[in-house]
Write an enzyme that holds these catalytic residues in place. Structure first.
Site, PDB file in Angstrom:
ATOM      1  N   GLY A 175       8.771 -10.527  -2.919  1.00  0.00           N
ATOM      2  CA  GLY A 175       9.593  -9.863  -1.918  1.00  0.00           C
ATOM      3  C   GLY A 175      10.528  -8.781  -2.414  1.00  0.00           C
ATOM      4  O   GLY A 175      11.320  -8.242  -1.635  1.00  0.00           O
TER       5      GLY A 175
ATOM      6  N   ASP B 215      -4.942 -13.135   3.635  1.00  0.00           N
ATOM      7  CA  ASP B 215      -5.722 -12.384   2.653  1.00  0.00           C
ATOM      8  C   ASP B 215      -6.071 -11.018   3.232  1.00  0.00           C
ATOM      9  O   ASP B 215      -6.805 -10.923   4.224  1.00  0.00           O
ATOM     10  CB  ASP B 215      -6.990 -13.165   2.305  1.00  0.00           C
ATOM     11  CG  ASP B 215      -7.745 -12.571   1.115  1.00  0.00           C
ATOM     12  OD1 ASP B 215      -7.554 -11.371   0.824  1.00  0.00           O
ATOM     13  OD2 ASP B 215      -8.519 -13.308   0.483  1.00  0.00           O
TER      14      ASP B 215
ATOM     15  N   ASP C   7       1.720  -3.230  -3.877  1.00  0.00           N
ATOM     16  CA  ASP C   7       1.823  -3.747  -5.244  1.00  0.00           C
ATOM     17  C   ASP C   7       0.731  -4.795  -5.469  1.00  0.00           C
ATOM     18  O   ASP C   7       0.837  -5.630  -6.363  1.00  0.00           O
ATOM     19  CB  ASP C   7       3.213  -4.353  -5.465  1.00  0.00           C
ATOM     20  CG  ASP C   7       3.564  -4.497  -6.943  1.00  0.00           C
ATOM     21  OD1 ASP C   7       3.070  -3.683  -7.744  1.00  0.00           O
ATOM     22  OD2 ASP C   7       4.321  -5.420  -7.289  1.00  0.00           O
TER      23      ASP C   7
ATOM     24  N   LYS D 215      -0.505   0.465  -6.431  1.00  0.00           N
ATOM     25  CA  LYS D 215      -0.657   0.146  -7.850  1.00  0.00           C
ATOM     26  C   LYS D 215      -2.126   0.194  -8.236  1.00  0.00           C
ATOM     27  O   LYS D 215      -2.982  -0.340  -7.538  1.00  0.00           O
ATOM     28  CB  LYS D 215      -0.088  -1.244  -8.161  1.00  0.00           C
ATOM     29  CG  LYS D 215      -0.296  -1.651  -9.626  1.00  0.00           C
ATOM     30  CD  LYS D 215       0.652  -2.756 -10.051  1.00  0.00           C
ATOM     31  CE  LYS D 215       0.318  -4.088  -9.421  1.00  0.00           C
ATOM     32  NZ  LYS D 215       1.225  -5.146  -9.924  1.00  0.00           N
TER      33      LYS D 215
END
Length: 210
Positions: free
Chosen positions: A60, A101, A126, A166
């Site tokens: 978080g 998911d 991320d 990322k």
């Protein structure tokens, strides 16, 4: 023995990491907060009134950064933050959270319904897949996650919106960059100071849909 040494080295590095200490001081759940902060400052992204989607949000820290950036004069969120992760996440005030998911169609549809009619200003991701150590397989997993983030962003961003994702240098990285450049007018790589030197991670910042 080698594994134990690696574990001890990692623990030593973690304990002495200045960003770990700084995260604790500032109340961030992870040192990753400083990666996002550096990118946001460099790119002048995320401001009050924005609609932000945080993919791979647990534990978080990126949602915490978004919460701070979007806080109005009274402290309430001025805008909207929607976070998603496969893992549970402790609540962050003002952040809407979906546990699921991202690779599953039903979860994507739920997220799409939540942002329906509200074009998104910024998608931050991320996300990182579980890696096996097998180069070809891991590259495919990384590429798949980056492509999912790209497809979601292209479907829901404003024309002048942005995506921060990322990625990892290695096999398949150039293909990821190329696919992003096909969909966005500007794509840059950023390696924040908080990224460990030995890490192959890098962040792509894609802006302005074509």
């Amino acid at each position: 023995m080698a594994k134990n040494k690696f574990s001890k080295d990692w623990i030593h590095q973690h304990i002495n990491d200045p960003y770990v200490k700084l995260a604790q001081q500032k109340g961030y759940r992870a040192r990753a907060a400083f990666k996002l902060l550096e990118i946001l400052d460099a790119e002048k992204l995320m401001r009050r009134g924005d609609i932000v989607v945080d993919l791979g949000s647990a534990p978080g820290s990126w949602s915490q950064v978004a919460r701070e950036r979007l806080a109005g004069p009274g402290g309430a969120v001025d805008g909207r933050i929607i976070a998603l992760d496969l893992l549970p996440m402790e609540p962050v005030a003002g952040v809407e959270f979906i546990q699921g998911d991202f690779r599953e169609e039903a979860v994507l549809e739920q997220l799409a319904r939540m942002v329906e009619g509200q074009p998104v200003d910024l998608v931050i991701s991320d996300m990182a897949p579980n890696l096996s150590g097998v180069g070809v397989a891991d590259s495919a997993r990384i590429q798949h996650v980056c492509e999912l983030a790209l497809e979601f962003a292209c479907a829901h961003l404003k024309p002048n919106g942005a995506l921060i994702v990322k990625a990892f240098h290695g096999s398949g990285f150039s293909q990821i960059v190329q696919s992003y450049k096909q969909r966005f007018k500007r794509v840059v790589e950023r390696k924040p100071k908080a990224s460990r030197d030995k890490s192959s991670e890098t962040f792509l910042v894609a802006r302005d849909l074509k």
